[in-house]
Design a protein around this motif. Structure first.
Motif, PDB file in Angstrom:
ATOM      1  N   SER A  76      12.017 -15.456  13.395  1.00  0.00           N
ATOM      2  CA  SER A  76      11.591 -14.206  14.007  1.00  0.00           C
ATOM      3  C   SER A  76      11.428 -13.125  12.937  1.00  0.00           C
ATOM      4  CB  SER A  76      12.617 -13.784  15.047  1.00  0.00           C
ATOM      5  OG  SER A  76      12.564 -12.423  15.273  1.00  0.00           O
ATOM      6  N   GLY A  77      12.340 -13.136  11.959  1.00  0.00           N
ATOM      7  CA  GLY A  77      12.256 -12.176  10.865  1.00  0.00           C
ATOM      8  C   GLY A  77      10.968 -12.325  10.078  1.00  0.00           C
ATOM      9  N   ALA A  78      10.522 -13.574   9.886  1.00  0.00           N
ATOM     10  CA  ALA A  78       9.276 -13.809   9.159  1.00  0.00           C
ATOM     11  C   ALA A  78       8.096 -13.201   9.927  1.00  0.00           C
ATOM     12  CB  ALA A  78       9.060 -15.302   8.953  1.00  0.00           C
ATOM     13  N   GLN A  79       8.117 -13.356  11.249  1.00  0.00           N
ATOM     14  CA  GLN A  79       7.044 -12.749  12.048  1.00  0.00           C
ATOM     15  C   GLN A  79       7.014 -11.239  11.856  1.00  0.00           C
ATOM     16  OE1 GLN A  79       8.237 -13.882  15.969  1.00  0.00           O
ATOM     17  NE2 GLN A  79       7.980 -16.072  15.577  1.00  0.00           N
ATOM     18  N   ILE A  80       8.196 -10.643  11.957  1.00  0.00           N
ATOM     19  CA  ILE A  80       8.269  -9.183  11.830  1.00  0.00           C
ATOM     20  C   ILE A  80       7.822  -8.749  10.436  1.00  0.00           C
ATOM     21  CG2 ILE A  80       9.797  -7.179  11.954  1.00  0.00           C
ATOM     22  CD1 ILE A  80       9.808  -8.319  14.583  1.00  0.00           C
ATOM     23  N   ALA A  81       8.227  -9.529   9.421  1.00  0.00           N
ATOM     24  CA  ALA A  81       7.867  -9.161   8.053  1.00  0.00           C
ATOM     25  C   ALA A  81       6.352  -9.170   7.893  1.00  0.00           C
ATOM     26  CB  ALA A  81       8.524 -10.110   7.063  1.00  0.00           C
ATOM     27  N   PHE A  82       5.691 -10.205   8.421  1.00  0.00           N
ATOM     28  CA  PHE A  82       4.227 -10.249   8.361  1.00  0.00           C
ATOM     29  C   PHE A  82       3.651  -9.036   9.080  1.00  0.00           C
ATOM     30  CE2 PHE A  82       4.362 -14.855   7.331  1.00  0.00           C
ATOM     31  CZ  PHE A  82       3.474 -14.830   6.279  1.00  0.00           C
ATOM     32  N   LEU A  83       4.180  -8.804  10.266  1.00  0.00           N
ATOM     33  CA  LEU A  83       3.676  -7.709  11.093  1.00  0.00           C
ATOM     34  C   LEU A  83       3.788  -6.370  10.359  1.00  0.00           C
ATOM     35  CD1 LEU A  83       2.963  -7.218  14.240  1.00  0.00           C
ATOM     36  CD2 LEU A  83       5.250  -6.271  14.296  1.00  0.00           C
ATOM     37  N   ILE A  84       4.996  -6.072   9.898  1.00  0.00           N
ATOM     38  CA  ILE A  84       5.228  -4.784   9.239  1.00  0.00           C
ATOM     39  C   ILE A  84       4.451  -4.702   7.945  1.00  0.00           C
ATOM     40  CG2 ILE A  84       6.941  -3.427   8.017  1.00  0.00           C
ATOM     41  CD1 ILE A  84       8.919  -4.144  10.015  1.00  0.00           C
ATOM     42  N   GLY A  85       4.596  -5.732   7.117  1.00  0.00           N
ATOM     43  CA  GLY A  85       3.975  -5.712   5.798  1.00  0.00           C
ATOM     44  C   GLY A  85       2.479  -5.511   5.904  1.00  0.00           C
ATOM     45  N   LEU A  86       1.832  -6.350   6.701  1.00  0.00           N
ATOM     46  CA  LEU A  86       0.371  -6.295   6.744  1.00  0.00           C
ATOM     47  C   LEU A  86      -0.122  -5.012   7.414  1.00  0.00           C
ATOM     48  CD1 LEU A  86      -0.428 -10.040   7.386  1.00  0.00           C
ATOM     49  CD2 LEU A  86      -0.636  -8.724   5.273  1.00  0.00           C
ATOM     50  N   THR A  87       0.451  -4.654   8.561  1.00  0.00           N
ATOM     51  CA  THR A  87      -0.040  -3.450   9.250  1.00  0.00           C
ATOM     52  C   THR A  87       0.108  -2.216   8.368  1.00  0.00           C
ATOM     53  OG1 THR A  87       1.219  -4.422  11.047  1.00  0.00           O
ATOM     54  CG2 THR A  87      -0.118  -2.529  11.575  1.00  0.00           C
ATOM     55  N   ALA A  88       1.321  -2.027   7.857  1.00  0.00           N
ATOM     56  CA  ALA A  88       1.559  -0.829   7.052  1.00  0.00           C
ATOM     57  C   ALA A  88       0.626  -0.817   5.855  1.00  0.00           C
ATOM     58  CB  ALA A  88       3.014  -0.771   6.603  1.00  0.00           C
ATOM     59  N   ALA A  89       0.460  -1.967   5.195  1.00  0.00           N
ATOM     60  CA  ALA A  89      -0.350  -2.011   3.985  1.00  0.00           C
ATOM     61  C   ALA A  89      -1.815  -1.734   4.312  1.00  0.00           C
ATOM     62  CB  ALA A  89      -0.196  -3.365   3.309  1.00  0.00           C
ATOM     63  N   VAL A  90      -2.332  -2.323   5.375  1.00  0.00           N
ATOM     64  CA  VAL A  90      -3.746  -2.107   5.705  1.00  0.00           C
ATOM     65  C   VAL A  90      -4.006  -0.633   5.993  1.00  0.00           C
ATOM     66  CG1 VAL A  90      -5.496  -2.536   7.460  1.00  0.00           C
ATOM     67  CG2 VAL A  90      -4.237  -4.439   6.487  1.00  0.00           C
ATOM     68  N   VAL A  91      -3.138  -0.033   6.798  1.00  0.00           N
ATOM     69  CA  VAL A  91      -3.328   1.380   7.123  1.00  0.00           C
ATOM     70  C   VAL A  91      -3.273   2.233   5.854  1.00  0.00           C
ATOM     71  CG1 VAL A  91      -2.390   3.342   8.386  1.00  0.00           C
ATOM     72  CG2 VAL A  91      -2.407   1.096   9.442  1.00  0.00           C
ATOM     73  N   ALA A  92      -2.236   1.986   5.033  1.00  0.00           N
ATOM     74  CA  ALA A  92      -2.065   2.802   3.835  1.00  0.00           C
ATOM     75  C   ALA A  92      -3.245   2.629   2.894  1.00  0.00           C
ATOM     76  CB  ALA A  92      -0.768   2.432   3.133  1.00  0.00           C
ATOM     77  N   VAL A  93      -3.717   1.395   2.732  1.00  0.00           N
ATOM     78  CA  VAL A  93      -4.821   1.152   1.814  1.00  0.00           C
ATOM     79  C   VAL A  93      -6.099   1.813   2.335  1.00  0.00           C
ATOM     80  CG1 VAL A  93      -6.396  -0.642   1.028  1.00  0.00           C
ATOM     81  CG2 VAL A  93      -3.955  -0.905   0.717  1.00  0.00           C
ATOM     82  N   ALA A  94      -6.305   1.745   3.635  1.00  0.00           N
ATOM     83  CA  ALA A  94      -7.501   2.369   4.192  1.00  0.00           C
ATOM     84  C   ALA A  94      -7.492   3.872   3.914  1.00  0.00           C
ATOM     85  CB  ALA A  94      -7.573   2.109   5.691  1.00  0.00           C
ATOM     86  N   ILE A  95      -6.367   4.514   4.207  1.00  0.00           N
ATOM     87  CA  ILE A  95      -6.299   5.960   3.957  1.00  0.00           C
ATOM     88  C   ILE A  95      -6.438   6.245   2.467  1.00  0.00           C
ATOM     89  CG2 ILE A  95      -4.910   8.050   4.206  1.00  0.00           C
ATOM     90  CD1 ILE A  95      -3.450   6.715   6.484  1.00  0.00           C
ATOM     91  N   GLY A  96      -5.645   5.534   1.678  1.00  0.00           N
ATOM     92  CA  GLY A  96      -5.602   5.795   0.240  1.00  0.00           C
ATOM     93  C   GLY A  96      -6.953   5.622  -0.419  1.00  0.00           C
ATOM     94  N   THR A  97      -7.660   4.538  -0.068  1.00  0.00           N
ATOM     95  CA  THR A  97      -8.956   4.281  -0.693  1.00  0.00           C
ATOM     96  C   THR A  97      -9.954   5.366  -0.312  1.00  0.00           C
ATOM     97  OG1 THR A  97      -8.462   1.941  -0.450  1.00  0.00           O
ATOM     98  CG2 THR A  97     -10.706   2.516  -1.035  1.00  0.00           C
ATOM     99  N   THR A  98     -10.002   5.702   0.957  1.00  0.00           N
ATOM    100  CA  THR A  98     -10.948   6.726   1.385  1.00  0.00           C
ATOM    101  C   THR A  98     -10.682   8.044   0.669  1.00  0.00           C
ATOM    102  OG1 THR A  98     -10.736   5.672   3.531  1.00  0.00           O
ATOM    103  CG2 THR A  98     -12.010   7.703   3.448  1.00  0.00           C
ATOM    104  N   VAL A  99      -9.421   8.465   0.685  1.00  0.00           N
ATOM    105  CA  VAL A  99      -9.094   9.734   0.030  1.00  0.00           C
ATOM    106  C   VAL A  99      -9.453   9.673  -1.449  1.00  0.00           C
ATOM    107  CG1 VAL A  99      -7.194  11.223  -0.666  1.00  0.00           C
ATOM    108  CG2 VAL A  99      -7.321  10.379   1.672  1.00  0.00           C
ATOM    109  N   GLY A 100      -9.113   8.556  -2.095  1.00  0.00           N
ATOM    110  CA  GLY A 100      -9.394   8.425  -3.518  1.00  0.00           C
ATOM    111  C   GLY A 100     -10.889   8.516  -3.804  1.00  0.00           C
ATOM    112  N   LEU A 101     -11.686   7.812  -3.012  1.00  0.00           N
ATOM    113  CA  LEU A 101     -13.138   7.813  -3.209  1.00  0.00           C
ATOM    114  C   LEU A 101     -13.698   9.221  -3.030  1.00  0.00           C
ATOM    115  CD1 LEU A 101     -14.230   4.571  -1.296  1.00  0.00           C
ATOM    116  CD2 LEU A 101     -14.552   5.055  -3.721  1.00  0.00           C
ATOM    117  N   VAL A 102     -13.349   9.838  -1.926  1.00  0.00           N
ATOM    118  CA  VAL A 102     -13.887  11.165  -1.621  1.00  0.00           C
ATOM    119  C   VAL A 102     -13.465  12.154  -2.690  1.00  0.00           C
ATOM    120  CG1 VAL A 102     -13.730  13.068   0.008  1.00  0.00           C
ATOM    121  CG2 VAL A 102     -14.016  10.746   0.838  1.00  0.00           C
TER     122      VAL A 102
END
Lengths: 614, 300, 325
Positions: free
Chosen positions: B94-120
């Protein structure tokens, strides 16, 4: 550069060879989880402050250990109180001295009371607000005039501490002149031994902030040698029997446990989690004790909301909450299932005869019984009524109260950091209540949020929290009296019952013990039947100490910490110094290797560095 | 360009992937990472299956009726049980599921914001740049713990999504800086000038011309963010500010600590080891991809 | 733009940023449910008594008044008094800061030196067993939860082998003995700090090692390295004098930011090793609603990070002439 390194290495080597002089005398080492924050009794609030301060002050009367009988301390006798007498004179012993040699007088007690009243020190006010005046008639006579005789006169006012008036009186003018006098009093931060005087068993020595506190034995302590004799023949003779006490700080229980096993400390002064017990039992030098705590964990209802306002509903919920399972599984039997608001550990006041909803029944009996209780009122119905088929509960569906579906509701439980047992209990209760078709969710919520919602806004359905309690159960009035329903009052469930109120008012006024106990028993019966709280469990205080250094520990409510001034060093009959020497060696081993490690690292590092430079 | 040689678009893609895989295979460190990741993925999927085999393998409510307290590894419980008699192995899954969930979601959101802000920020420069970069300064200095406590309170409960949100909102600052400096140098390149002369809009230049060039860098940082997110969740949960209704590795360690079982090796070691190995796998893959994508790191 | 002008502009920006952060912080802490009196749940304290305590903390004043009061005090250098300790926040931070700096700066200096040295070597000997081994080893520790590995280290080195104390900074055996001299005390502190320092070093070094490696690989492609090789200089000289010196640039500039950022972030490490540092105090202050203490410490850390960023930028511009502002 090279020279510098050599000097450093040599310096470290020399330093490590200087033997650590240990002061002569017996030292008692105790582990604390946090450092004290202040040595000012008007500011001290957390347990770590009081672990140190409590041995510096002596009340007029005190509870004796184990049975908590009230005995005279600095007062010559415990005054007889009655609700129609408002004027009391207390005589003091004349042989008690502060650690700087000045005598302890009635002025010291009067000053404390008067300062609490004048500067409005919140945490002591409840013991002093009904005291009209307190004054010293002479050095050893105190005179109290009360506006009303409450039980807290003896179990609060007379247990208050004295403060050295020759230290505090000169500061009064300064405090009064300050913009905010109360703050001025509380912000005074004494740190030196000549500011922190003691009239108790121990004397303050030094405080290395962030690291440790050290006190020593008071050689002139007036009460050393006092003997308490109990009905079963036990005798306790007051010490202290050690010369120094060092409070060491371990932020985690893990480190403290290792410290105990290693012999760095003799006692961990906080309740440890039961998971450590099996590991500690394997160590013959460590003893684990298990005592009831004077506290309780409960689930409260919002009695101002439907359907929680319905007594039958609360009784049905109480029937479903399998407190035996909580005791066996969640607590692993370290703690006790609770059916009354007074915990069983408080033997004198605990009513054993209260109604125990669902006691000893399996879920398959609890569910039909709960359904039965609800159906008798005629207010409840189901789309699918919960039943038991072939020993398995078939949960109910579509539960209705007065013809309307019960709306989903929430049990607020503290987060896991606060207490994993409470969070776990909340989850289990959710599952049990679902059995009869209640749409409930347990929701872990920050402690502050629960307090605000429950105590402040009264915006909640149910919640799980706990209380630490006092010996005298005047909390029965505070928690359930209708005068406490206002915002931030203590009657969180908003329980209101005029008969209960009258009896509760009786409980807190002066009068014969026997009558008070009867009143407390009646109050507990009311609560067990009407259930504004469902008491869940009384936790246990599991503690650990080393048995090879000190002996004479005794068990009582809340743990063994009161033993500290009674324990005696263990003396091996033939060769007294043997265990000590052995230990020295064992301890000496570590630092030696540690030094070697550091020295090697430094030498290695410098060689590499020098090689590189060349 | 790609559509010319191979017959279909998909075949071209497959060919491209095969080529990348050939290169990736050279990278021993990357292979270790892939191996670990596959292991944890299978492990997480198994977690969904276990409770159906027997309800005692439910990570949260699977109290074994016969084992009432913690017990060392046995046949029914391969890694033993926790303090209340629940299966540790199932909890790890169950911990592995949560780790995937947290890791991937948080990273995708952060990267999306970060890349856009950086580009602009990098593309426009001037006041926009200053404003955005000072915002980054603020984001980088905001204290994590009070934010968790306050937002949990505002939402009314301690939830895993609050945690994900806050991790994401506080960790895009670093990426946006890197992307910005990359953009600064890319916008001087001739192809950007060419696009501008051809009349492309700013948005088009940013997202169609410069964007694809910084994407590899974004992905690289994403793998590092996954690591950060998983470790943060573990730390926060260990402190007791996590979501106790979901069995994550951090929560497991917290249970282990708060029940006083820290010295119970079969309970204390596995979650920590899982956290280490899973974050390690993301980091190793990120590095390996970096070696392939970043021409300056290729072997001479 | 000239350097001076740039610096002045950035300092002004830092000032503005700080005010925004202060405001956010103020709002955050006021939004938190409950108040300091929630933690004085004494069964014998009546609601009136609690109201008295609230008034003493100034919590009965309107919120805008509290905000302005807080801004004014901060810029006057008055950071307020902690509710919980009843002491000036300034004193508390001053008391905890040296220990924190000793541990974290120490850990960063050691791990950066180790990382730079290793990174240099593995970039030079690319693809070797050393690279594989040290990357995997370093990253393994880099990915571990610090509290977890710290606990294991404590168990092995302090308990099983007894090399080090179980935590803290000053041992009472040495410090409470009036006869112990400065050297002995210094040695005692060193003994206490070694284990947390080693754990942190182990956890951090991989980061700087990998950045150094990348930077070194990029530097090795530069023309002047070719020139140096063509001149027939010894390999070691090229590696250490020519390549590494330049490759270190981006690594070293991150140092200031790393140290500043870590000052408040060490609660788990500090708790594991019972280390009397800032991190633990700040988290405790947050959890007990000690607004003045938590606010002021967070601001202090924010200021530290902002200044460190500025220093890093200036340093970078100064060291690398290609950067223009």
């Amino acid at each position: 550069m090279k020279r510098l390194f050599i000097v450093a290495v040599v310096a470290i080597l020399v330093a490590s060879m200087v033997p650590v002089h240990s002061q002569g005398g017996v030292t008692f080492n105790v582990g604390m989880q946090d450092e004290p924050k202040t040595m000012n009794p008007f500011q001290a609030q957390d347990v770590w402050d009081w672990h140190v301060l409590t041995y510096f002050y002596e009340g007029l009367v005190t509870y004796r250990p184990i049975d908590f009988k009230i005995v005279p301390n600095v007062a010559l006798e415990v005054p007889e109180v009655s609700s129609d007498i408002l004027d009391y004179t207390v005589k003091l012993r004349d042989d008690v001295y502060w650690s700087d040699g000045k005598p302890l007088t009635a002025h010291d007690y009067a000053l404390f009371g008067n300062m609490v009243k004048e500067f409005q020190i919140g945490r002591y006010l409840s013991s002093w607000e009904f005291v009209e005046t307190v004054e010293a008639l002479d050095d050893y006579t105190l005179h109290f005039v009360l506006s009303e005789c409450r039980v807290t006169f003896i179990e609060g006012t007379l247990m208050s501490l004295p403060i050295p008036s020759h230290i505090w009186e000169p500061k009064l003018a300064e405090f009064r002149a300050a913009e905010n006098p109360t703050k001025a009093v509380q912000e005074y931060q004494p740190v030196e031994p000549d500011e922190i005087l003691s009239c108790g068993p121990l004397i303050f020595m030094e405080w290395q902030r962030g690291s440790y506190v050290k006190s020593k034995k008071n050689p002139n302590y007036f009460d050393t040698g006092r003997t308490h004799v109990y009905d079963d023949g036990t005798q306790l003779v007051l010490g202290p029997y050690f010369d120094y006490i060092v409070y060491r700080i371990y932020d985690t229980t893990d480190a403290a446990i290792l410290g105990l096993k290693k012999g760095e400390i003799d006692y961990i002064w906080w309740a440890i989690q039961p998971g450590y017990v099996s590991d500690l039992l394997a160590d013959p030098n460590v003893t684990v004790t298990n005592n009831p705590e004077n506290g309780m964990r409960y689930m409260a209802f919002n009695c101002a909301r439907e359907p929680f306002s319905d007594v039958a509903f609360r009784q049905a919920v109480a029937t479903l909450v399998d407190r035996d399972f909580i005791q066996e599984r969640v607590l692993q039997n370290y703690g006790e299932a609770l059916y009354s608001v007074v915990p069983p550990g408080n033997r004198q006041w605990y009513n054993t005869e209260v109604k125990k909803w669902g006691y000893g029944q399996p879920m398959t009996e609890r569910v039909p019984e709960a359904v039965n209780i609800l159906k008798q009122t005629g207010n409840y119905s189901w789309d699918v009524e919960p039943t038991v088929e072939e020993g398995v509960v078939v949960p109910g569906e579509g539960m209705k109260y007065k013809g309307e579906y019960i709306k989903p509701f929430v049990i607020l439980t503290p987060p896991a950091d606060y207490d994993p047992l409470r969070a776990m209990s909340g989850m289990l209760i959710q599952e049990w209540l679902k059995q009869i078709g209640l749409p409930v969710t347990a929701q872990p919520t920050a402690f502050g949020t629960i307090v605000q919602k429950a105590m402040g806004e009264r915006d909640y359905d149910m919640f799980v929290l706990g209380w630490s309690l006092t010996i005298y159960p005047d909390y029965l009035r505070d928690f359930f009296h209708s005068s406490q329903i206002m915002e931030y009052g203590y009657n969180i469930p908003q329980y209101s019952n005029p008969e209960f109120d009258r009896l509760a008012d009786d409980l807190v006024t002066c009068g014969p013990r026997g009558e008070k106990i009867q009143a407390a028993f009646r109050l507990q019966e009311y609560l067990a039947n009407e259930l504004p709280y469902i008491p869940l469990f009384a936790p246990a205080a599991v503690e650990a100490y080393r048995n090879d250094h000190f002996s004479g520990w005794f068990d009582e409510l809340d743990g063994i910490s009161d033993s500290i001034v009674y324990i005696k060093p263990v003396v091996t009959p033939e060769e007294t110094p043997a265990p000590a020497a052995e230990e020295k060696e064992a301890e000496g081993d570590g630092p030696c290797l540690g030094t070697l490690f550091v020295v090697l690292a430094v030498i290695g590092g410098s060689t590499v560095y020098l090689k590189r430079r060349n | 360009m790609e559509e010319q040689k191979p017959r279909t678009k998909w075949e071209a893609r497959i060919q491209q992937w095969k080529k990348s895989w050939e290169m990736y295979k050279e990278n021993k460190i990357g292979l270790v990472g892939i191996g670990l990741l596959v292991f944890f993925f299978v492990f997480a999927v198994l977690g969904f299956v276990m409770p159906h085999i027997d309800p005692i393998y439910h990570p949260m409510t699977g109290f074994d009726p016969f084992i009432v307290s913690k017990s060392p590894p046995s046949i029914t419980h391969l890694l033993g049980t926790d303090f209340w008699g629940r299966d540790i192995m199932s909890q790890l899954m169950s911990g592995a599921q949560i780790a995937f969930l947290i890791g991937l979601t948080a990273a995708v959101v952060a990267v999306a914001i970060g890349t856009t802000v950086g580009l602009v920020s990098g593309y426009y420069g001037g006041t926009t740049d200053t404003l955005l970069m000072r915002t980054v300064d603020i984001v980088l200095t905001l204290p994590f713990l009070p934010l968790i406590i306050v937002v949990s309170a505002a939402v009314g409960k301690q939830s895993i999504w609050v945690l994900v949100l806050i991790i994401a909102l506080l960790s895009w600052g670093g990426i946006s800086r890197v992307i910005r400096s990359q953009t600064l140098s890319l916008k001087q390149r001739p192809f950007v000038e060419a696009a501008r002369v051809a009349g492309a809009t700013d948005a088009r230049i940013i997202f169609r011309h410069i964007g694809p060039n910084v994407l590899p860098l974004s992905f690289l940082y994403m793998s590092f963010l996954v690591l950060g997110a998983i470790l943060t969740e573990a730390g926060v949960s260990y402190l007791g500010l996590g979501d106790p209704t979901r069995v994550s590795w951090g929560i497991m360690l917290q249970w282990c600590r708060t029940t006083g079982s820290t010295f119970t090796w079969y309970w204390m070691l596995p979650p920590g080891l899982c956290i280490t190995l899973m974050t390690l796998s993301f980091y190793l893959i990120g590095r390996a991809v970096d070696e392939i994508v970043n021409p300056r790191l290729r072997k001479r | 733009m000239s350097m001076q002008k740039y610096i002045v502009k950035r300092i002004f920006q830092i000032f503005l940023t700080l005010i925004i952060i202060m405001t956010i912080m103020f709002i955050l802490f006021r939004m938190m449910p409950g108040d300091p009196t929630a933690f004085m749940l004494d069964t014998r304290m009546t609601p009136e008594h609690k109201a008295i305590i609230r008034a003493q903390f100034g919590l009965d004043k309107p919120i805008w008044y509290q905000y302005l009061f807080y801004l004014r005090n901060f810029f006057r250098g008055n950071f307020g008094r902690s509710f919980y300790y009843a002491r000036p926040v300034y004193d508390l931070v001053k008391e905890k800061l040296p220990a924190t700096i000793l541990l974290w700066t120490g850990a960063y200096i050691i791990s950066y030196s180790l990382g730079i040295t290793l990174g240099k070597i593995i970039a030079w000997r690319r693809g070797g067993k050393l690279e594989f081994g040290s990357t995997l080893f370093g990253l393994f520790f880099y990915c571990m939860p610090i509290f977890w590995v710290g606990l294991i280290a404590l168990w092995i080195f302090s308990y099983k082998f007894g090399f080090f104390p179980l935590g803290g900074l000053k041992g009472p055996d040495v410090w409470s003995d009036p006869s112990s001299g400065m050297l002995l005390k210094a040695y005692d502190v060193l003994k206490h700090v070694t284990l947390p320092l080693s754990v942190l070093t182990l956890a951090f070094f991989a980061g700087s090692m990998l950045v150094m490696r990348t930077s070194m690989l990029e530097t090795l492609r530069e023309d002047y390295i070719m020139t140096a090789r063509a001149k027939g200089l010894p390999e070691k000289t090229i590696r250490d004098r020519h390549a590494a010196r330049n490759a270190m640039l981006p690594v070293v500039t991150t140092f200031a930011i790393a140290v500043a950022g870590s000052v408040g972030g060490g609660v788990l490490t500090e708790t594991t090793f019972s280390y009397p540092g800032l991190g633990k105090m700040i988290v405790d202050a947050t959890l007990t609603f000690d607004y003045p203490l938590a606010q002021a410490s967070f601001l202090f850390i924010a200021l530290l990070v902002l200044v460190a960023n500025l220093v890093a930028d200036i340093l970078y511009a100064y060291l690398d002439p290609r950067i223009v502002y």
